[in-house]
Design a protein around this motif. Structure first.
Motif, PDB file in Angstrom:
ATOM      1  N   GLY A 104      48.143  41.618  46.349  1.00 61.85           N
ATOM      2  CA  GLY A 104      49.323  40.872  45.947  1.00 61.85           C
ATOM      3  C   GLY A 104      49.087  39.377  45.938  1.00 61.85           C
ATOM      4  O   GLY A 104      49.503  38.673  45.003  1.00 61.85           O
ATOM      5  N   ILE A 105      48.425  38.869  46.956  1.00 64.51           N
ATOM      6  CA  ILE A 105      48.118  37.433  47.007  1.00 64.51           C
ATOM      7  C   ILE A 105      47.126  37.062  45.911  1.00 64.51           C
ATOM      8  O   ILE A 105      47.259  36.016  45.262  1.00 64.51           O
ATOM      9  CB  ILE A 105      47.578  37.061  48.394  1.00 64.51           C
ATOM     10  N   ALA A 106      46.137  37.917  45.687  1.00 57.98           N
ATOM     11  CA  ALA A 106      45.150  37.651  44.630  1.00 57.98           C
ATOM     12  C   ALA A 106      45.829  37.552  43.268  1.00 57.98           C
ATOM     13  O   ALA A 106      45.469  36.705  42.440  1.00 57.98           O
ATOM     14  CB  ALA A 106      44.092  38.746  44.616  1.00 57.98           C
ATOM     15  N   VAL A 107      46.811  38.409  43.026  1.00 57.84           N
ATOM     16  CA  VAL A 107      47.553  38.363  41.763  1.00 57.84           C
ATOM     17  C   VAL A 107      48.210  37.000  41.579  1.00 57.84           C
ATOM     18  O   VAL A 107      48.112  36.384  40.512  1.00 57.84           O
ATOM     19  CB  VAL A 107      48.619  39.477  41.721  1.00 57.84           C
ATOM     20  N   GLN A 108      48.857  36.503  42.617  1.00 58.72           N
ATOM     21  CA  GLN A 108      49.551  35.216  42.494  1.00 58.72           C
ATOM     22  C   GLN A 108      48.579  34.066  42.293  1.00 58.72           C
ATOM     23  O   GLN A 108      48.868  33.125  41.551  1.00 58.72           O
ATOM     24  CB  GLN A 108      50.400  34.970  43.743  1.00 58.72           C
ATOM     25  N   VAL A 109      47.432  34.135  42.942  1.00 56.80           N
ATOM     26  CA  VAL A 109      46.421  33.084  42.759  1.00 56.80           C
ATOM     27  C   VAL A 109      45.938  33.073  41.307  1.00 56.80           C
ATOM     28  O   VAL A 109      45.776  32.003  40.704  1.00 56.80           O
ATOM     29  CB  VAL A 109      45.241  33.296  43.723  1.00 56.80           C
ATOM     30  N   VAL A 110      45.737  34.253  40.728  1.00 59.90           N
ATOM     31  CA  VAL A 110      45.318  34.337  39.327  1.00 59.90           C
ATOM     32  C   VAL A 110      46.412  33.799  38.409  1.00 59.90           C
ATOM     33  O   VAL A 110      46.138  33.071  37.444  1.00 59.90           O
ATOM     34  CB  VAL A 110      44.967  35.789  38.955  1.00 59.90           C
ATOM     35  N   LEU A 111      47.676  34.132  38.704  1.00 58.68           N
ATOM     36  CA  LEU A 111      48.771  33.683  37.849  1.00 58.68           C
ATOM     37  C   LEU A 111      48.928  32.167  37.858  1.00 58.68           C
ATOM     38  O   LEU A 111      49.481  31.596  36.902  1.00 58.68           O
ATOM     39  CB  LEU A 111      50.089  34.346  38.276  1.00 58.68           C
ATOM     40  N   LEU A 112      48.444  31.524  38.901  1.00 58.84           N
ATOM     41  CA  LEU A 112      48.461  30.062  38.915  1.00 58.84           C
ATOM     42  C   LEU A 112      47.631  29.491  37.770  1.00 58.84           C
ATOM     43  O   LEU A 112      47.862  28.351  37.343  1.00 58.84           O
ATOM     44  CB  LEU A 112      47.913  29.538  40.248  1.00 58.84           C
ATOM     45  N   ARG A 113      46.677  30.274  37.281  1.00 55.83           N
ATOM     46  CA  ARG A 113      45.804  29.834  36.197  1.00 55.83           C
ATOM     47  C   ARG A 113      46.360  30.197  34.823  1.00 55.83           C
ATOM     48  O   ARG A 113      45.692  29.976  33.815  1.00 55.83           O
ATOM     49  CB  ARG A 113      44.417  30.465  36.364  1.00 55.83           C
ATOM     50  N   VAL A 114      47.564  30.772  34.800  1.00 57.64           N
ATOM     51  CA  VAL A 114      48.179  31.188  33.533  1.00 57.64           C
ATOM     52  C   VAL A 114      49.457  30.384  33.328  1.00 57.64           C
ATOM     53  O   VAL A 114      50.529  30.766  33.824  1.00 57.64           O
ATOM     54  CB  VAL A 114      48.490  32.701  33.534  1.00 57.64           C
ATOM     55  N   PRO A 115      49.393  29.273  32.615  1.00 55.49           N
ATOM     56  CA  PRO A 115      50.567  28.404  32.453  1.00 55.49           C
ATOM     57  C   PRO A 115      51.770  29.088  31.797  1.00 55.49           C
ATOM     58  O   PRO A 115      52.911  28.675  32.018  1.00 55.49           O
ATOM     59  CB  PRO A 115      50.038  27.262  31.564  1.00 55.49           C
ATOM     60  N   ALA A 116      51.518  30.143  31.012  1.00 60.58           N
ATOM     61  CA  ALA A 116      52.614  30.819  30.326  1.00 60.58           C
ATOM     62  C   ALA A 116      53.548  31.548  31.285  1.00 60.58           C
ATOM     63  O   ALA A 116      54.688  31.869  30.924  1.00 60.58           O
ATOM     64  CB  ALA A 116      52.051  31.808  29.305  1.00 60.58           C
ATOM     65  N   ILE A 117      53.085  31.796  32.490  1.00 55.43           N
ATOM     66  CA  ILE A 117      53.901  32.533  33.470  1.00 55.43           C
ATOM     67  C   ILE A 117      54.505  31.530  34.442  1.00 55.43           C
ATOM     68  O   ILE A 117      53.848  31.066  35.373  1.00 55.43           O
ATOM     69  CB  ILE A 117      53.049  33.584  34.213  1.00 55.43           C
TER      70      ILE A 117
END
Length: 215
Positions: A104-117
């Motif tokens: 779950g934490i890894a998912v959020q860290v990755v989403l930090l790199r996706v400006p569209a989200i």
């Protein structure tokens, strides 16, 4: 010098029924608090600007527990119950929860790199990771459990491939009434794979360390 060393890393022991039920109850209760208590919901949801600009880093750990409505929450909780029950064949409750939170934490860290989200909430990304991690563990189990592992593995990989989140990280779903963050599913699956690789590396080191100490 020892001569009875195991041929390979041993699989972790499965969870006891009390441990599994406690893990399931904890997931349901924690998600319910972050979903239905307004203050918890507001401060737990992943908000890209709040994390990056205001330093609210705790949202990386809490967003997985927040759901957008009762239907979203119930669907994730039923899925979590199934994945936890299947994975409990080869892992203890503590390990199940640890992998779930790590994914779950890894998912959020990755989403930090996706400006569209700009915002996100939900357990589905972490569950993709736990499902793949548990499926890989089941491949060592005999009989029906191994077949379950193969099917679950293929199911997660096929779902990630069909969604092709690298082309469209978010897709609006009329059925849900909000955008489904497919990128979270792919990120969770990768995190689950990495957790399994790390576990295998650790288990492989343990016999070697024991042999060295007894030599």
């Amino acid at each position: 010098m020892r001569t009875d060393a195991a041929a390979g890393p041993s699989a972790p022991a499965g969870a006891s029924w009390p441990g599994l039920l406690a893990a399931i109850a904890l997931v349901w209760a924690l998600s319910a608090c972050f979903t239905f208590i307004p203050w918890w919901h507001a401060h737990g949801l992943y908000l890209r600007d709040a994390v990056r600009l205001d330093g609210q880093w705790w949202r990386l750990a809490t967003a997985m527990w927040v759901h957008l409505d009762a239907h979203h929450w119930l669907a994730d909780m039923l899925a979590a119950t199934g994945v936890l029950a299947i994975s409990a064949r080869v892992a203890r409750a503590r390990s199940l929860l640890l992998v779930l939170v790590a994914c779950g934490i890894a998912v959020q860290v990755v989403l930090l790199r996706v400006p569209a989200i700009a915002w996100y909430g939900g357990l589905s990304g972490a569950l993709h990771g736990l499902a793949l991690w548990g499926a890989l563990g089941l491949l060592r189990a005999p009989g029906l459990a191994r077949a379950t592992g193969v099917l679950l593995c293929l199911g997660v990989l096929a779902k990630v491939w069909v969604e092709q989140s690298w082309l469209a990280p978010v897709v609006f779903s009329p059925a849900w009434g909000f955008g489904v963050v497919r990128a979270a599913h792919a990120a969770g699956a990768v995190a689950g794979l990495l957790c399994w690789v790390l576990q295998e590396w650790w288990l492989a080191r343990r016999p070697a360390r024991s042999d060295g100490a007894a030599a």
